[in-house]
Design an enzyme around this catalytic site. Structure first.
Site, PDB file in Angstrom:
ATOM      1  CB  CYS A  42      11.281  -8.761  -0.296  1.00 61.16           C
ATOM      2  SG  CYS A  42      12.628  -9.926  -0.057  1.00 61.16           S
TER       3      CYS A  42
ATOM      4  CG  HIS B 243       8.102  -8.534   1.966  1.00 61.41           C
ATOM      5  ND1 HIS B 243       9.073  -9.463   2.219  1.00 61.41           N
ATOM      6  CD2 HIS B 243       8.272  -7.559   2.881  1.00 61.41           C
ATOM      7  CE1 HIS B 243       9.796  -9.055   3.249  1.00 61.41           C
ATOM      8  NE2 HIS B 243       9.344  -7.918   3.668  1.00 61.41           N
TER       9      HIS B 243
END
Ligand SMILES: [Ca+2]
Ligand SMILES: [Ca+2]
Length: 467
Positions: free
Chosen positions: A72, A128
């Site tokens: 991510c 993220h």
């Protein structure tokens, strides 16, 4: 008569004038952990994703699009900064690019649009939220990148009342879930789709699109599923029958010719447990169900856009952040340099461009930033690592010989061209796969003398990128 001609002339001129004045809006949809198991992308024939498929019908879809990092934070950082992990040093989930010398004042993709008069709005997980050593969780890892971010911690929207859908925080549903593993759980949940967090993110964006806006907008919608845990409304699980689930193709000896670092990245134990407890099919079903649920959320945003006054002047970009293994190479999740983790869907719909179709050219998510600048007619940003793929959006079969570059941690890299995947690990172990005859990357050809020139070419190309 003359009056009519003058009137229509002035009308068309004003239309023309206002069109040239109107910058296109952008809707960017990012679906977390979505691999190519989406109908239109052909990775799994069982996938039921009618909304993305309908959007794909009128778009250019990139069937060979790759992430910069199969995780991510590094993937999203590279998409949103336009810099490769090897440029910023952000290879893992714990680093924040703003804390790295030289990148404090990075202009992110939404900020760049903002500089040219766009309002920038996000809902759900776009950046993220790294939670590394000594770094406190932040409400989105880059506060300030968007003018408006829908409330919620951890860079996403997880209101308390929906704690059953939270990410990694409250696994209370585990009691009624798969009973497989707390950190690897799935369940069809008896809730109305409208009360889930992803639906709320989508709905926030849908409502935004119903409103009057006097500036062009850059609207980002982050859908968290099919990220684990796989809790989604039961009706999406009901779309599939576990008896009919087909497992990914595998061979027993697949890991025999991969490097030690590659072999260590494999979740072998998890795979063995899933096989032993006869949960492999169920897990595949759960991923598919969560993908179908994510697809419905995407559909909610796209439907709202289609019905809105912005439907003729809004570019849609839809993508995952990286791929996902579901048993291929005895691996589950992400974090490998193989095709399953590196590949993810990418689709671009530009209503001003009537071209649609499939491009099999090799592109990267790092190209999204320069491409959107290009499509929106904003000035080039010269320091970006990717390049505009706008000419593939106009003509998906145009001449294109680029490589996709993906990294997993410092020193582990892969390059993909039309025919081959090349991997080199930090211990210098190499892998080479010929996708013309080996799409599952079963047979490592790095020691095959007939491939000497191919290896040489890849080593040279890699040196140009990683200095
Ligand atoms: Ca992800
Ligand atoms: Ca193999």
């Amino acid at each position: 008569m003359l009056k009519t001609v003058i009137l229509s002339l002035s009308l068309s001129l004003s239309t023309l004038f206002s069109f040239s004045q109107d910058k296109p809006n952008v809707v960017l949809i990012m679906v977390d952990d979505m691999n190519d198991w989406v109908g239109a992308f052909g990775g799994n024939q069982q996938a039921i994703t009618p909304h993305i498929d309908a959007l794909a019908e009128k778009s250019i879809i990139f069937k060979n699009a790759y992430c910069s990092a199969p995780l991510c934070n590094p993937s999203r950082t590279s998409i949103l900064t336009g810099y490769n992990p090897s440029t910023t040093g952000v290879y893992g989930n714990s680093k924040i690019f703003r804390n790295i010398k030289g990148f404090e004042n990075t202009i992110t993709l939404p900020q760049y649009f903002n500089q040219y008069g766009y309002s920038t709005v996000a809902a759900g997980k776009i950046f993220h939220s790294p939670r590394g050593t000594g770094q406190k969780p932040k409400p989105g890892s880059d506060p300030g990148s968007f003018e408006i971010e829908q409330k919620g911690g951890l860079g996403s929207t997880y209101p308390k009342e929906d704690n059953r859908f939270q990410h990694g925080i409250d696994y209370s549903i585990y009691k009624e879930g798969s009973h497989f593993k707390r950190s690897f759980d799935w369940a069809g949940v008896d809730v109305k789709g409208e009360t889930t967090n992803d639906w709320k993110s989508a709905d926030y964006c849908a409502q935004f699109l119903e409103k009057e806006h006097n500036k062009p907008f850059f609207l980002a919608c982050g859908i968290f599923r099919p990220h684990l845990p796989w809790y989604a409304p039961q009706k999406y699980f009901d779309l599939y029958n576990v008896d009919n689930i087909e497992l990914p193709k595998t061979i027993k000896t697949d890991l025999d010719d991969v490097g030690p670092i590659g072999a260590r990245s494999v979740q072998k134990k998890l795979h063995r447990q899933l096989v032993e407890k006869k949960k492999w099919k169920e897990a595949v079903l759960a991923y598919l169900a969560n993908l179908s649920y994510a697809d419905a959320c995407v559909g909610h945003v796209v439907d709202a856009l289609n019905k809105s006054k912005y439907n003729k002047n809004t570019i849609i970009v839809l993508m995952g952040d990286h791929g996902w293994h579901l048993g291929e190479k005895e691996h589950w999740t992400k974090q490998t340099l193989w095709e399953e983790a590196a590949k993810t869907p990418l689709l671009i719909f530009d209503p001003r461009n009537k071209t649609k179709g499939v491009s099999t050219k090799i592109v990267s998510l790092i190209d999204v930033y320069p491409t959107l600048i290009d499509l929106a007619g904003l000035p080039l940003k010269e320091d970006l690592d990717g390049q505009s793929i706008a000419k593939l959006v106009s003509n998906p079969n145009t001449e294109w010989n680029e490589l996709a570059f993906t990294s997993r941690g410092n020193g582990n890299h892969t390059l993909r061209n039309e025919n081959f995947r090349y991997i080199v690990y930090s211990d210098d172990f190499e892998e080479l796969y010929d996708h013309r005859i080996d799409p599952m990357e079963w047979h490592n050809l790095a020691n095959d003398v007939s491939q000497k020139e191919v290896l040489k070419m890849f080593r040279k190309e890699l040196k140009k990128i990683v200095k």
